[in-house]
Structure formats: C-alpha cells, structure tokens
Design an enzyme around this catalytic site. Structure first.
Site, PDB file in Angstrom:
ATOM      1  N   GLY A  56      -9.605 -14.135   4.171  1.00 36.74           N
ATOM      2  CA  GLY A  56     -10.925 -14.458   3.923  1.00 36.74           C
ATOM      3  C   GLY A  56     -11.719 -14.923   4.884  1.00 36.74           C
ATOM      4  N   CYS A  83      -3.332 -13.241   6.831  1.00 29.53           N
ATOM      5  CA  CYS A  83      -4.437 -13.707   7.728  1.00 29.53           C
ATOM      6  C   CYS A  83      -4.952 -14.968   7.267  1.00 29.53           C
ATOM      7  CB  CYS A  83      -5.528 -12.670   7.412  1.00 29.53           C
ATOM      8  SG  CYS A  83      -6.881 -12.933   8.746  1.00 29.53           S
ATOM      9  N   TYR A  84      -6.041 -15.381   6.647  1.00 29.13           N
ATOM     10  CA  TYR A  84      -6.341 -16.590   5.946  1.00 29.13           C
ATOM     11  C   TYR A  84      -5.155 -17.234   5.035  1.00 29.13           C
ATOM     12  CZ  TYR A  84      -8.923 -20.382   3.537  1.00 29.13           C
ATOM     13  OH  TYR A  84      -9.375 -21.569   3.003  1.00 29.13           O
ATOM     14  N   HIS A 170      -3.513  -7.089   9.066  1.00 34.50           N
ATOM     15  CA  HIS A 170      -3.740  -6.510   7.551  1.00 34.50           C
ATOM     16  C   HIS A 170      -3.002  -5.223   7.299  1.00 34.50           C
ATOM     17  CE1 HIS A 170      -7.162  -8.986   6.386  1.00 34.50           C
ATOM     18  NE2 HIS A 170      -7.210  -9.093   7.777  1.00 34.50           N
ATOM     19  N   GLU A 172      -2.351  -3.630   4.505  1.00 37.53           N
ATOM     20  CA  GLU A 172      -3.257  -2.901   3.552  1.00 37.53           C
ATOM     21  C   GLU A 172      -4.154  -1.826   4.266  1.00 37.53           C
ATOM     22  OE1 GLU A 172      -3.609  -6.002   4.169  1.00 37.53           O
ATOM     23  OE2 GLU A 172      -5.748  -6.419   3.848  1.00 37.53           O
ATOM     24  N   ASP A 228     -15.043   8.074 -17.155  1.00 37.75           N
ATOM     25  CA  ASP A 228     -14.397   7.129 -17.732  1.00 37.75           C
ATOM     26  C   ASP A 228     -14.567   6.992 -19.257  1.00 37.75           C
ATOM     27  OD1 ASP A 228     -14.445   6.487 -14.997  1.00 37.75           O
ATOM     28  OD2 ASP A 228     -16.053   4.930 -14.955  1.00 37.75           O
ATOM     29  N   LYS A 369     -10.717   3.710 -10.621  1.00 42.79           N
ATOM     30  CA  LYS A 369     -11.476   4.799 -10.578  1.00 42.79           C
ATOM     31  C   LYS A 369     -10.509   5.990 -10.413  1.00 42.79           C
ATOM     32  CE  LYS A 369     -15.290   7.272 -11.471  1.00 42.79           C
ATOM     33  NZ  LYS A 369     -16.516   6.859 -12.377  1.00 42.79           N
TER      34      LYS A 369
END
Ligand code: XMP
Length: 513
Positions: A56, A83-84, A170, A172, A228, A369
């Site tokens: 964050g 992190c945060y 991070h 990710e 979609d 998506k």
C-alpha cells in the site's frame, strides 16, 4: 457443495493487488480480493486456505493508515504480508518500522541468510523488485529474518510456528526473478492448496450452479457480440439450453456486416436462441442533428435500454438477466478510490435489472478478462473471435465525429474494414490493443486523375495497452501506413486524405469522442 479452496487478499491500496490475484490464479488456485476492512467474521466464514496482506502507498506509522484486526493472526491460517502487509505484521508483533534513510526502489540484489519454506528452492543473489520507502528496524517477536539486501537489513521475515511470513519486495511483479517460486511455495507448501482452479472445473461447477439456480425458468441476455457477453451466453446455454433468450440489438452503429455475422455464428454453431432486432432507423433518427459526444452517448444508452426492455418484456416468464460483468468492475467497488471526474459516459447494459425486476446472474463476476477468454476457448469459440479488439458500446457513433448519418457510417465502415484487414495480413493484429478508423468532420482538397476533389479526412488510430486505462500509439512501419492509406483513398468514396493519430492516453483518450 464442495468447498472451493481460496486465498484471500486484503487490499491496502497497492497498484499491484490485482496482479497478486492473477499470479495466484495462474498457479491454478482461486483468489479473492477484499478491502482491508473486510470484517474478521466474514474472513472466518469463508474458510480461506491462506491470507495475503497487500502492499500500500501509506506508512504504518501514518495517522489514519489502514490496519487489521490482530485476530487474523490467531485463525490458524497462514498469512503472507507483502511490503506494507509485512510492516503491519511487524507492528502487530512489537517490531519497529521506520522511514528508510536510503530508499530502495526497483531492481535489487537479494541475499538469503536463512532458508525457510517460503524460500525453498530460491537461488541466492537473485533480483527482486522493491517499491517502498520504509523498512523494519527491529524484528518482531517470534520472527527471524530470512533475507537481506544492501540497504534493507530485514528484507523478509518468517515465523514458521505461527505460519506468518513477510516480504519487503513484490513477488507478484515480473521483475522479481523467483516471484512465481515464492508464490507457489506459499500456496502449495505453506497453505497446502491444490492446483485445481482450472477453466474446465470452472465451467463444470458454473453449469451445475446455474442449473440449480435457474432450473426450468427462462433467462434473457443482451448479446452484443463482445467477448464477455458472448462467452456468458454460450456458457449459460450449456446449462439451460433454449430457455436462454439472447437479444441482439442491431443499433446500425456496428462495423461492416457485424450484426449479421454475430447472429449467424451463434445460431448456427452454438445453437443459441438469438433474437436479432434491427433498430438502426430509430437510432439514426434520434441522432439526427446531434453533434455533442456526451449527448450522443446518452441518447444511445437510453435508446438501447428502451429497445432491450421492450423486447425482453415479451418474454413474460423470464426471471433472470445474464450479464458478463468482470472481476475488475466488482473490485473497483470495494477498493477505496478517489472520486474521478466523468470523462466519458460509458454505455453498458448496467441499470437494466433494477428497472426490469429481473434477478441478475453474472457468471464472470470473479474472473479477469483473460480467464473469460480461456473459458471461451474451452467452450469452442473461435480464436479470431476471442482475440477481437474491444469495441465501445456506442459503436461507430463515437467514431463518426459530428453528426452521424448513414452515408458517413458507410464511409467509415468501408475504411475501417480495409485497415483491420491489413493488420491481419501483416500479422500484427494481436500486437495491438485496439485499432480503428475515425471519420473527421473536416473536408480537404485533393486531386484524383485530373480533377479536384473536396472530401473527408479519415484518421487511423492504433494503440497498445493492458487495460485501456493508459495507452500508447502503435509504431507501424511507414510502408504499412502507406499501403493502408493508398488502399483507403483508392477504394473508399468520400475519403481523399488519411492521417495517423500519434497521441498517447493520457492526455488523449483512445476513442476520439
Ligand atoms: P477511452 O476512449 O475512454 O476508452 O480512452 C477506453 C476503452 O473503453 C472503450 N470505450 C467504451 N466501452 N462502452 C464500452 O463498453 C463505452 O461507452 C465506451 N467508450 C469507450 C474504448 O473503446 C477503449 O477500449
């Protein structure tokens, strides 16, 4: 019903939160994002296999910085703070977080000082991605440091007994070399998840759930031809067959032969019950003498709902409305976001269910998506269809600048078709997020043969993007642009000049209106 294993991600506002969810799902484990104040009672109820506290922008010592209940650490569920999130863990266990003297941003070399389950199989001296100005200056009680970097003494921490872990960097982000390994270690070694979140399983369980929910009743959906709504329609029809009524509103603002192709494809290949209504005259009538883009959008949105409602109203026994809402739209409503001003009124079929008294079914509420695309593949939709560029709800009306007339729509359709065809010939269609032609309300002088012409200018737009929020213009080879321009000017009556749009978003937008 069988319990779906899941990882809960509590969002503290990091720009990477969605990325965490996607990485976990890529490892075939289901993950859900909730805002950081998601009640502990709900967390308990959902029986997660693991909890991730995201990063964050704030500092844990800031006034009003978001926090969590300490009870999270007493659930017996593994927790990973990023992190945060790690700073929160530290403060909850009497550690100390301070502003770093030497900030580390971007790529940093990581040294492993102690292996634990999280770092199992991770090479020493790998590159990780940092993005915060705070660091842990005193280890929390019961934890030990597992890695360090030049300027961050505690770059990750571990408490295997309580199953709580923290990473300053991070995992990710693609730049973190062993990111997937770290995430997989958390998922499979620490949380003991099974990799069973696959599109096949999703399809099977959705069909089961939809059958149970709708039974023998009827449902309606608006089939625009976008990915979609189309994938949703095919999935639902697998569950309820002809009790799904797909309404395709031909607004007359679609690309060349598009409405016919959509109705034909879904009726013939997927056995869908498609009611196609041609309302181009009505739309054109209402758009007469309208020049303002926002007024255009509002007229189109309103007329669409009116037409759809009237048609759907004929099926008195229909009780459900199917919509292809995606996960990012749902998450937007849980994350705290600043009020942003309306740039363009986007037109979707939202707003229908409240007015129509139908129960809403959104089979893709939890999907991104690319996951919907994957389901489309599994359901046998053709690749060329699934990979189509996004197309705005108001269609070509926002690409014929100024007043929309049949004649101008026709010019645009012809030119647009040539442009898109050339992208396929050159094999670059898939490298581009969106490409289209725009007919400008400007006429210029030209010369064809020996005669003077005074005709329209057409702009070409092609952008790269990951989500449509920001975009950059696509760098074509000059020869490609030359070829497209030549073909358009030679073949499309009414165009004597072609220009290429080299603006990025921001400050421009993707569509011109
Ligand atoms: P802009 O022009 O705002 O567009 O940069 C961002 C993305 O959204 C699409 N777009 C729309 N999509 N209804 C939609 O469903 C709309 O009214 C609409 N307007 C723009 C645009 O094509 C781009 O992909």
């Amino acid at each position: 019903m069988e319990h779906q294993q899941k990882i809960l991600i509590l969002d503290f506002g990091s720009q990477y939160t969605q990325l965490i969810a996607r990485r976990i799902r890529e490892s075939k484990v289901y993950s859900e994002i909730h805002s950081s104040n998601y009640p502990i009672s709900k967390i308990k109820e959902s029986l997660p296999s693991g909890i991730i506290l995201s990063g964050g922008p704030m500092s844990v010592y800031d006034e009003d910085s978001p926090n969590i209940s300490k009870d999270i650490f007493e659930l017996g569920v593994p927790v990973l703070g990023i992190c945060y999130g790690m700073h929160l863990i530290a403060t909850h266990f009497q550690g100390k977080v301070e502003h770093a003297k030497y900030r580390e941003y971007g790529k940093v070399d990581l040294e492993i000082i102690k292996h634990d389950l999280l770092f199992d199989g991770v090479k020493n001296n790998s590159i990780v991605w940092m993005s915060h100005g705070d660091l842990i200056t005193k280890l929390p009680v019961g934890f030990f440091a597992t890695t360090t970097t030049e300027n961050t003494p505690v770059c990750s921490l571990s408490n295997p007994e309580k199953n709580i872990y923290g990473l300053q960097f991070h995992p990710e982000v693609a730049h973190t070399e062993n990111g997937t390994r770290l995430i997989n270690n958390f998922l499979f070694s620490i949380c003991k998840c099974k990799p069973d979140w696959t599109s096949e399983n999703f399809i099977h369980s959705s069909i089961r759930e939809i059958k149970a929910k709708i039974g023998n009743k009827r449902a309606v959906c608006a089939l625009s031809g976008g990915v979609d709504s189309s994938v949703a329609a095919v999935l639902i029809s697998k569950a309820i067959g002809n009790n799904l009524i797909c309404i395709h509103v031909d607004t007359g603002l679609m690309r060349k032969n598009e409405s016919e192709k959509i109705a034909k494809m879904f009726e013939e290949n997927y056995n869908l019950n498609v009611i196609s209504i041609n309302t181009s005259q009505l739309f054109l009538e209402r758009l007469k003498n309208v020049f303002d883009p926002e007024v255009k959008r509002k007229i189109i949105g309103k007329t669409f709902i009116e037409v759809f409602e009237k048609e759907a109203g004929k099926y008195k026994d229909a009780e459900f409305l199917i919509q292809g809402t995606l996960y990012p739209d749902v998450i937007e409503s849980v994350t705290v976001k600043g009020a942003s001003s309306t740039i363009k009124t986007h037109h979707n079929v939202g707003g229908l269910p409240e007015k129509m008294n139908l129960t809403l079914i959104e089979p893709f509420r939890e999907l991104f998506k690319d996951e919907v695309r994957e389901i489309g593949y599994q359901l046998g939709l053709p690749e060329i269809f699934i990979k189509r560029h996004p197309f705005p709800g108001p269609g070509l009306a926002v690409r014929v600048l100024g007043e929309v007339t049949e004649e101008r729509l026709e010019i645009l359709r012809e030119a647009d078709e040539i442009f898109i065809e050339e992208l396929h010939f050159a094999n670059i269609y898939d490298n581009i997020w969106q490409a289209f032609a725009v007919l400008l309300p400007v006429q210029t002088v030209g010369v064809m043969g020996d005669a003077r012409t005074y005709e329209n200018v057409l702009a070409l737009r092609a952008v790269t993007s990951t989500d449509g929020m920001t975009a950059d213009w696509y760098r074509f080879e000059n020869s490609f642009l030359g070829k497209v321009s030549n073909r358009i000017i030679r073949n499309v009556r009414g165009v004597n000049r072609v220009v290429y749009d080299i603006s990025s978003k921001p400050p421009s937008t993707i569509e011109w209106e």
